[in-house]
Write an enzyme that holds these catalytic residues in place. Structure first.
Site, PDB file in Angstrom:
ATOM      1  N   HIS A 194       3.875   1.304   2.037  1.00 50.40           N
ATOM      2  CA  HIS A 194       5.466   0.537   1.689  1.00 50.40           C
ATOM      3  C   HIS A 194       5.670   1.288   0.456  1.00 50.40           C
ATOM      4  CE1 HIS A 194       2.792  -3.108   2.899  1.00 50.40           C
ATOM      5  NE2 HIS A 194       3.784  -3.261   3.638  1.00 50.40           N
ATOM      6  N   HIS A 250       0.886  -1.220  -0.083  1.00 49.82           N
ATOM      7  CA  HIS A 250      -0.038  -0.090   0.067  1.00 49.82           C
ATOM      8  C   HIS A 250       0.662   1.305  -0.113  1.00 49.82           C
ATOM      9  CE1 HIS A 250       1.001   0.092   4.155  1.00 49.82           C
ATOM     10  NE2 HIS A 250       0.620  -1.039   4.511  1.00 49.82           N
TER      11      HIS A 250
END
Ligand code: AMP
Length: 278
Positions: free
Chosen positions: A37, A34
């Site tokens: 990250h 997501h």
């Protein structure tokens, strides 16, 4: 972008890159990527010649009743995200190649691993420290990127790097949140829309706690009040709320210069963690 599954192969590539004086940034993840990250990936791409992302749901950091089997694994989407964001090597190891049947060496970071999340997850940080050491030895990064959302994990890794003389710079990256304040997490996919809205109160409560503390209120009253508010979130169960020295994670003292307030709260039976630096 190259996808590598074999530990020996990624190590060989890393050694070649080192010989060519290329700097390597590593972003270790468990996938279901997501924007949190992605922020780590972008930082690595901006600071290194080569960025390696690892995606591996590490069995030895999950307790017997935790969500190892259920953990989301949308690998096709993850590959696209890595490609789009400038990743050079995506490392996708398997259990078989990482843990031989006779595997028996673990890295334990004493003290820091037993408190906070370690109380209800006693083997968790040993699993994390072990897999991260293995990744460091395979990928030989100059820099490794960790999110401050997992604040205790970040502290454990920094301690491990110092204690074991890894020649790696550990870089902590700010927490990325949903619009409503909920810290992004792969586990948020388990939550219903209503639970996500309820869970967004965690951040609001932490922001208010920080305000009270910074305006001079005693930290212990601040924590107590925030704990009561957390327990009032619908469908919630507070695992812990703690104020700690943000460098050492020791309980706050009047001399503590920097304080982190960290929480773990189950919402709709999903365990969420969050924190705020004061
Ligand atoms: P995970 O895949 O959950 O193991 O996370 C991999 C890395 O991404 C860890 O260093 C996390 O701290 C980091 N991370 C996860 N969520 C966030 C977030 N919302 N903001 C910043 N970093 C994050």
């Amino acid at each position: 972008m190259k996808i590598i599954k074999n530990p020996l192969q990624i190590q060989k590539i890393s050694i070649e890159l080192m010989k060519k004086n290329k700097s390597i940034g590593l972003v270790p993840t468990m996938g279901a990527l997501h924007l949190g990250h992605i922020s780590l990936i972008k930082k690595s791409v901006s600071q290194n010649d080569i960025t390696v992302v690892s995606i591996y749901v590490n069995p030895i950091q999950f307790g017997p009743n935790e969500d190892y089997k259920r953990y989301p694994r949308p690998i096709k989407d993850d590959i696209e995200i890595c490609k789009k964001n400038g990743v050079d090597y995506l490392f996708l190891p398997t259990n078989e190649t990482l843990y031989d049947n006779d595997f028996s060496t673990y890295v334990t970071v004493d003290k820091l691993s037993n408190m906070m999340c370690g109380v209800t997850r006693p083997i968790h940080f040993r699993g994390v420290a072990t897999i991260v050491s293995k990744l460091f030895n395979m990928i030989l990064p100059d820099r490794a990127y960790f999110g401050l959302k997992d604040y205790q994990q970040y502290t454990v890794i920094k301690q491990m790097v110092k204690d074991l003389n890894f020649k790696i710079k550990v870089i902590g990256c700010p927490i990325v949140r949903e619009k409503n304040g909920l810290a992004m997490s792969s586990r948020n996919t388990y939550l219903s829309q209503e639970a996500k809205e309820n869970a967004s109160n965690i951040h609001k409560i932490l922001v208010n706690a920080k305000k009270s503390f910074n305006s001079g209120k005693n930290i212990f009253s601040v924590i107590k009040e925030a704990g009561i508010l957390l327990s009032k979130i619908e469908n919630s169960e507070v695992d812990y709320i703690e104020a700690r020295d943000s460098n050492t994670l020791q309980p706050v003292q009047t001399t503590s210069k920097k304080v982190v307030i960290a929480v773990a709260v189950k919402v709709q039976n999903i365990r969420l963690i969050d924190n705020i630096l004061c």
